[in-house]
Design an enzyme around this catalytic site. Structure first.
Site, PDB file in Angstrom:
ATOM      1  N   LYS A 167      34.509  47.711  46.658  1.00 25.62           N
ATOM      2  CA  LYS A 167      33.841  46.671  45.864  1.00 25.62           C
ATOM      3  C   LYS A 167      33.646  45.365  46.662  1.00 25.62           C
ATOM      4  O   LYS A 167      34.257  45.180  47.712  1.00 25.62           O
ATOM      5  CB  LYS A 167      34.670  46.421  44.591  1.00 25.62           C
ATOM      6  CG  LYS A 167      34.723  47.634  43.648  1.00 25.62           C
ATOM      7  CD  LYS A 167      35.508  47.303  42.382  1.00 25.62           C
ATOM      8  CE  LYS A 167      35.564  48.483  41.426  1.00 25.62           C
ATOM      9  NZ  LYS A 167      36.311  48.160  40.191  1.00 25.62           N
ATOM     10  N   TYR A 210      28.117  51.826  35.237  1.00 26.36           N
ATOM     11  CA  TYR A 210      29.150  51.383  34.297  1.00 26.36           C
ATOM     12  C   TYR A 210      28.720  51.531  32.831  1.00 26.36           C
ATOM     13  O   TYR A 210      29.269  50.845  31.958  1.00 26.36           O
ATOM     14  CB  TYR A 210      29.567  49.939  34.612  1.00 26.36           C
ATOM     15  CG  TYR A 210      30.519  49.836  35.798  1.00 26.36           C
ATOM     16  CD1 TYR A 210      31.729  50.536  35.817  1.00 26.36           C
ATOM     17  CD2 TYR A 210      30.215  49.023  36.892  1.00 26.36           C
ATOM     18  CE1 TYR A 210      32.606  50.445  36.895  1.00 26.36           C
ATOM     19  CE2 TYR A 210      31.099  48.932  37.977  1.00 26.36           C
ATOM     20  CZ  TYR A 210      32.291  49.641  37.971  1.00 26.36           C
ATOM     21  OH  TYR A 210      33.162  49.552  39.035  1.00 26.36           O
ATOM     22  N   PHE A 268      34.691  42.906  29.036  1.00 28.06           N
ATOM     23  CA  PHE A 268      34.556  42.522  30.445  1.00 28.06           C
ATOM     24  C   PHE A 268      33.257  43.020  31.084  1.00 28.06           C
ATOM     25  O   PHE A 268      33.007  42.791  32.267  1.00 28.06           O
ATOM     26  CB  PHE A 268      35.765  43.028  31.241  1.00 28.06           C
ATOM     27  CG  PHE A 268      35.983  44.529  31.160  1.00 28.06           C
ATOM     28  CD1 PHE A 268      35.275  45.411  31.952  1.00 28.06           C
ATOM     29  CD2 PHE A 268      36.919  45.054  30.268  1.00 28.06           C
ATOM     30  CE1 PHE A 268      35.479  46.788  31.884  1.00 28.06           C
ATOM     31  CE2 PHE A 268      37.134  46.430  30.183  1.00 28.06           C
ATOM     32  CZ  PHE A 268      36.402  47.301  30.989  1.00 28.06           C
ATOM     33  N   ARG A 281      42.082  59.279  43.310  1.00 20.84           N
ATOM     34  CA  ARG A 281      42.565  58.395  42.229  1.00 20.84           C
ATOM     35  C   ARG A 281      44.029  58.018  42.477  1.00 20.84           C
ATOM     36  O   ARG A 281      44.444  56.900  42.213  1.00 20.84           O
ATOM     37  CB  ARG A 281      42.428  59.073  40.859  1.00 20.84           C
ATOM     38  CG  ARG A 281      40.999  59.188  40.351  1.00 20.84           C
ATOM     39  CD  ARG A 281      40.414  57.880  39.873  1.00 20.84           C
ATOM     40  NE  ARG A 281      40.951  57.398  38.619  1.00 20.84           N
ATOM     41  CZ  ARG A 281      40.385  56.445  37.877  1.00 20.84           C
ATOM     42  NH1 ARG A 281      39.246  55.864  38.262  1.00 20.84           N
ATOM     43  NH2 ARG A 281      40.940  56.048  36.767  1.00 20.84           N
ATOM     44  N   THR A 295      44.301  51.116  37.463  1.00 19.49           N
ATOM     45  CA  THR A 295      43.181  50.172  37.349  1.00 19.49           C
ATOM     46  C   THR A 295      43.617  48.725  37.578  1.00 19.49           C
ATOM     47  O   THR A 295      42.937  47.968  38.269  1.00 19.49           O
ATOM     48  CB  THR A 295      42.538  50.308  35.944  1.00 19.49           C
ATOM     49  OG1 THR A 295      42.151  51.674  35.770  1.00 19.49           O
ATOM     50  CG2 THR A 295      41.334  49.405  35.795  1.00 19.49           C
ATOM     51  N   ARG A 341      45.136  49.747  45.548  1.00 19.55           N
ATOM     52  CA  ARG A 341      45.172  48.590  44.641  1.00 19.55           C
ATOM     53  C   ARG A 341      46.554  47.945  44.613  1.00 19.55           C
ATOM     54  O   ARG A 341      46.680  46.732  44.500  1.00 19.55           O
ATOM     55  CB  ARG A 341      44.750  49.021  43.231  1.00 19.55           C
ATOM     56  CG  ARG A 341      43.246  49.273  43.112  1.00 19.55           C
ATOM     57  CD  ARG A 341      42.922  49.996  41.811  1.00 19.55           C
ATOM     58  NE  ARG A 341      41.502  50.102  41.542  1.00 19.55           N
ATOM     59  CZ  ARG A 341      40.987  50.885  40.609  1.00 19.55           C
ATOM     60  NH1 ARG A 341      41.785  51.646  39.857  1.00 19.55           N
ATOM     61  NH2 ARG A 341      39.678  50.938  40.419  1.00 19.55           N
ATOM     62  N   ASN A 371      39.654  44.526  41.739  1.00 19.81           N
ATOM     63  CA  ASN A 371      40.595  45.609  42.064  1.00 19.81           C
ATOM     64  C   ASN A 371      40.130  46.525  43.197  1.00 19.81           C
ATOM     65  O   ASN A 371      40.447  47.703  43.234  1.00 19.81           O
ATOM     66  CB  ASN A 371      40.999  46.378  40.799  1.00 19.81           C
ATOM     67  CG  ASN A 371      39.847  47.143  40.202  1.00 19.81           C
ATOM     68  OD1 ASN A 371      38.710  47.029  40.679  1.00 19.81           O
ATOM     69  ND2 ASN A 371      40.111  47.940  39.182  1.00 19.81           N
ATOM     70  N   HIS A 391      36.371  51.472  43.607  1.00 22.19           N
ATOM     71  CA  HIS A 391      36.088  52.397  42.503  1.00 22.19           C
ATOM     72  C   HIS A 391      36.272  53.824  42.994  1.00 22.19           C
ATOM     73  O   HIS A 391      35.920  54.135  44.133  1.00 22.19           O
ATOM     74  CB  HIS A 391      34.635  52.223  42.030  1.00 22.19           C
ATOM     75  CG  HIS A 391      34.183  53.357  41.150  1.00 22.19           C
ATOM     76  ND1 HIS A 391      34.410  53.360  39.792  1.00 22.19           N
ATOM     77  CD2 HIS A 391      33.583  54.548  41.442  1.00 22.19           C
ATOM     78  CE1 HIS A 391      33.947  54.502  39.281  1.00 22.19           C
ATOM     79  NE2 HIS A 391      33.443  55.230  40.264  1.00 22.19           N
ATOM     80  N   GLU A 442      28.143  60.595  39.431  1.00 20.28           N
ATOM     81  CA  GLU A 442      28.070  59.392  40.270  1.00 20.28           C
ATOM     82  C   GLU A 442      27.498  59.688  41.653  1.00 20.28           C
ATOM     83  O   GLU A 442      26.715  58.899  42.181  1.00 20.28           O
ATOM     84  CB  GLU A 442      29.464  58.748  40.358  1.00 20.28           C
ATOM     85  CG  GLU A 442      29.881  58.171  39.001  1.00 20.28           C
ATOM     86  CD  GLU A 442      31.326  57.692  38.928  1.00 20.28           C
ATOM     87  OE1 GLU A 442      32.062  57.776  39.937  1.00 20.28           O
ATOM     88  OE2 GLU A 442      31.723  57.210  37.842  1.00 20.28           O
TER      89      GLU A 442
HETATM   90  P1  IDP Z   1      38.826  52.450  36.908  1.00 22.68           P
HETATM   91  O1  IDP Z   1      38.015  51.644  37.891  1.00 22.68           O
HETATM   92  O2  IDP Z   1      40.269  52.517  37.327  1.00 22.68           O
HETATM   93  O3  IDP Z   1      38.242  53.808  36.618  1.00 22.68           O
HETATM   94  P2  IDP Z   1      37.859  51.619  34.277  1.00 22.68           P
HETATM   95  O4  IDP Z   1      38.694  51.552  33.049  1.00 22.68           O
HETATM   96  O5  IDP Z   1      36.840  52.704  34.387  1.00 22.68           O
HETATM   97  O6  IDP Z   1      38.855  51.624  35.536  1.00 22.68           O
HETATM   98  O7  IDP Z   1      37.144  50.206  34.402  1.00 22.68           O
HETATM   99  C1  IDP Z   1      36.088  50.009  35.322  1.00 22.68           C
HETATM  100  C2  IDP Z   1      36.286  48.685  36.025  1.00 22.68           C
HETATM  101  O8  IDP Z   1      36.149  47.629  35.067  1.00 22.68           O
HETATM  102  C3  IDP Z   1      37.683  48.469  36.635  1.00 22.68           C
HETATM  103  O9  IDP Z   1      37.829  49.049  37.908  1.00 22.68           O
HETATM  104  C4  IDP Z   1      37.753  46.961  36.676  1.00 22.68           C
HETATM  105  O10 IDP Z   1      37.010  46.453  37.780  1.00 22.68           O
HETATM  106  C5  IDP Z   1      37.022  46.565  35.408  1.00 22.68           C
HETATM  107  N1  IDP Z   1      37.967  46.374  34.299  1.00 22.68           N
HETATM  108  C6  IDP Z   1      38.618  47.321  33.584  1.00 22.68           C
HETATM  109  N2  IDP Z   1      39.414  46.796  32.650  1.00 22.68           N
HETATM  110  C7  IDP Z   1      39.250  45.446  32.755  1.00 22.68           C
HETATM  111  C8  IDP Z   1      39.807  44.325  32.056  1.00 22.68           C
HETATM  112  O11 IDP Z   1      40.626  44.464  31.147  1.00 22.68           O
HETATM  113  N3  IDP Z   1      39.384  43.089  32.470  1.00 22.68           N
HETATM  114  C9  IDP Z   1      38.496  42.893  33.477  1.00 22.68           C
HETATM  115  N4  IDP Z   1      37.950  43.933  34.159  1.00 22.68           N
HETATM  116  C10 IDP Z   1      38.321  45.182  33.809  1.00 22.68           C
HETATM  117 MG    MG Z   2      36.465  54.346  35.637  1.00 23.98          MG
END
Ligand code: IDP
Ligand code: MG
Length: 167
Positions: free
Chosen positions: A27, A67, A75, A103, A109, A120, A130, A133, A144
């Site tokens: 990212k 997304y 968010f 993963r 996350t 992470r 974070n 992805h 994807e």
């Molecule tokens: P992942 O990237 O671990 O699969 P997801 O739940 O799919 O996590 O969320 C996608 C992305 O959205 C996360 O990687 C993060 O950048 C962002 N995100 C997820 N939850 C939050 C939150 O509570 N606050 C702000 N950003 C979030």
């Molecule tokens: Mg995800």
């Protein structure tokens, strides 16, 4: 043409295993922090094989499609702004159980909950920044990879060390 992302492989002994491809994206925060090499190095050291990669600024439409499952989340807008704000490094990697393994090496996350030793857990601080992805299932990986890459951007090749990675 639809890109195949899961394949049944047979070795010389007649054993078979499932080879998967998954989609990873370094990212904008990690690119700006000069962590691209560090992250790719961790992925390579694990044994996952890079089969495609590109440095790019993500168009709004691609970010929204990628997304789409998060449209209703609080968010969402900030996430789209962040992902399109500066370049990313998108990749496809291949290996046995590649979706699960990547993963695991990425970590949870929220970096504050991610185990030390994960990408992470070692390199990030907050959920909105974070680092990377990774597709969360074989099904998402297929979707994807096909969203981000054209078939001709991926390489099919046998890594010279595969006999030392797989039985
Ligand atoms: P992942 O990237 O671990 O699969 P997801 O739940 O799919 O996590 O969320 C996608 C992305 O959205 C996360 O990687 C993060 O950048 C962002 N995100 C997820 N939850 C939050 C939150 O509570 N606050 C702000 N950003 C979030
Ligand atoms: Mg995800």
């Amino acid at each position: 043409m639809y890109i195949i992302t899961v394949q049944l492989i047979h070795n010389k002994q007649g054993d078979s295993h499932i080879m998967e491809r998954t989609f990873l994206m370094i990212k904008p925060d990690a690119v700006q922090r000069n962590l691209v090499g560090e992250i790719i190095s961790r992925i390579e050291r694990k044994g996952l094989k890079l089969v495609g990669g590109k440095f790019m600024t993500v168009p709004q439409s691609l970010a929204e499609e990628h997304y789409a499952e998060h449209t209703d989340k609080p968010f969402y807008n900030k996430l789209i702004d962040f992902i399109t704000s500066a370049p990313v490094f998108a990749m496809v990697v291949e290996g046995e159980d590649a979706v699960n393994i990547s993963r695991h090496i990425i970590g949870k996350t929220n970096p504050s909950e991610a185990t030390p030793g994960t990408i992470r857990g070692d390199l990030g601080l907050t959920v909105g920044r974070n680092i990377i992805h990774g597709s969360d299932s074989v099904e998402s990986a297929k979707k994807e990879i096909n969203l981000w890459f054209k078939a001709e951007e991926l390489s099919d090749y046998t890594g010279s060390r595969e006999a030392w990675l797989y039985e």
